[in-house]
Scaffold this motif. Sequence first.
Motif, mmCIF file in Angstrom:
data_model
loop_
_atom_site.group_PDB
_atom_site.id
_atom_site.type_symbol
_atom_site.label_atom_id
_atom_site.label_comp_id
_atom_site.label_asym_id
_atom_site.label_seq_id
_atom_site.Cartn_x
_atom_site.Cartn_y
_atom_site.Cartn_z
ATOM 1 N N GLU A 249 0.838 -1.303 0.121
ATOM 2 C CA GLU A 249 -0.083 -0.092 -0.106
ATOM 3 C C GLU A 249 0.875 1.406 0.076
ATOM 4 O OE1 GLU A 249 -2.044 0.624 3.835
ATOM 5 O OE2 GLU A 249 -0.311 -0.020 4.921
ATOM 6 N N GLU A 315 -7.237 6.714 8.072
ATOM 7 C CA GLU A 315 -6.272 6.404 6.793
ATOM 8 C C GLU A 315 -6.993 5.986 5.546
ATOM 9 O OE1 GLU A 315 -4.323 2.579 7.797
ATOM 10 O OE2 GLU A 315 -3.855 2.313 5.715
ATOM 11 N N ALA A 317 -5.792 4.228 1.925
ATOM 12 C CA ALA A 317 -4.605 3.720 0.798
ATOM 13 C C ALA A 317 -4.859 3.135 -0.224
ATOM 14 C CB ALA A 317 -4.041 2.156 1.987
ATOM 15 N N GLU A 339 -5.809 -6.478 3.165
ATOM 16 C CA GLU A 339 -5.639 -4.766 3.133
ATOM 17 C C GLU A 339 -4.464 -4.619 2.001
ATOM 18 O OE1 GLU A 339 -3.914 -2.021 5.636
ATOM 19 O OE2 GLU A 339 -2.704 -3.587 6.592
ATOM 20 N N HIS A 344 -8.027 0.583 0.323
ATOM 21 C CA HIS A 344 -8.612 0.298 1.719
ATOM 22 C C HIS A 344 -8.797 1.768 2.283
ATOM 23 C CE1 HIS A 344 -4.651 -0.927 2.707
ATOM 24 N NE2 HIS A 344 -4.808 -0.147 3.874
ATOM 25 N N ASP A 379 -8.765 -1.253 9.483
ATOM 26 C CA ASP A 379 -8.818 -0.983 7.960
ATOM 27 C C ASP A 379 -9.741 -1.961 7.407
ATOM 28 O OD1 ASP A 379 -5.737 -0.656 8.845
ATOM 29 O OD2 ASP A 379 -5.497 -0.216 7.036
HETATM 30 ZN ZN ZN Z 1 -3.395 0.501 5.395
#
Ligand code: ZN
Length: 408
Positions: A249, A315, A317, A339, A344, A379
């Motif tokens: 990511e 977050e 990503a 993830e 995500h 996540d």
């Molecule tokens: Zn992440």
Amino acid sequence: MTHDLLLDAYARLTVRSGLNISPGQQLLITAPLDAVPLVRRITEHAYRAGASLVTTIYSDDVTTLARYQHAADDTFDTAQAWLFNGMAEAFKGGAARLAIAGEDPALLSGQDPRKLTRANKARSLAYRPALELITGFAINWCVIAAATPAWAKSVFPELPEAEALERLWRAIFSCTRADLPDPVKAWEEHSAALARRTAFLNERRYAALKYSGPGTDLTLGLADDHVWKGGAGKARNGVICNANIPTEEVFTCPHKDRVDGTVCSTKPLSYQGSLIDGIKVRFEKGRIVEMTAAKGEEAFRSLISTDEGAARLGEVALVPHSSPISASGIIFNNTLFDENAASHIAVGQSYTENIRDGGNRTQDEMAALGANTSLVHVDWMIGSGALDIDGVKADGTSEPLMRKGEWA
Ligand code: ZN
Ligand code: ZN
């Protein structure tokens, strides 16, 4: 290669590229009981790399479950604050941290959701002192996984136990590049590729990302002064480490008040022993105002009601749909892997390193820039081969960033 050789290569990779343990540094490991053979090898490599003292705290699914089955109802607001305070103290004293995941993804699925909510909340509160040092990147840390019989069974339900376990180990070795001739060098190259991607995104300075795909129509504002990160990073103790193995990511900090629209999950999420699937949410001014889930709805609802920040994002990503983990075709029911197979978002706490000069700013300054605060950071996957993402500049113009899940 034999399983033993691969396990040893994986252990060495974890110590060298994951943690990059420094001579004289202590190491604190948490691991499932089934990971003992891996922990022994990691411990050996850590001492050979100069670790001063390695301490492992084991967990066991059967005893975790026993609590929910037999403990008195009035005990579920209890957590081991003493343990987490001790962990925080170890990090403040310079210890590195390794978390080995591998628990049964659906261990607590049949248990009373109210007990789970209370226990998770108590745990999150007690864990806060340690989590702050992790999200603040005070020390070098790393999360990896070990295949365990219960996890393997959930990934390959049709296979006999031994075969499922072997298949899951092979998938882990391959997704983490531990099966390559020189895994440490492979990680240097992989990290350099991720760094080129983050440099591009940091230069573009997008104000927002716009997502469109089946069930998804979302505008996600980025925090002011956000910084994209990916691959190896430098902790505040000066050690360069890879916090996740595997990682595919590039990620940054969304603006906690500037997310609007609908988004649905594309892979199941295992959260504290509950499997959650088919999540659909609607955001208004950064906050989740409507939610449903096909499976585990109660667990997701309890997660996002942990505190005010748990219903906002911390977050965002980006992961191409063709990532090696996604290409494996396996749904791991484990966030560390899933993830890194899909773009995500995470509800909850944001990372200090995703705001420029974040380590030197007060909490109020961080909040004013759009960073989020919460006891949780979870996540969940929204990417697929059908997702388009545009980068939107401050002047409102936009350009294609991802098309059908791939970099445009
Ligand atoms: Zn992440
Ligand atoms: Zn995350």
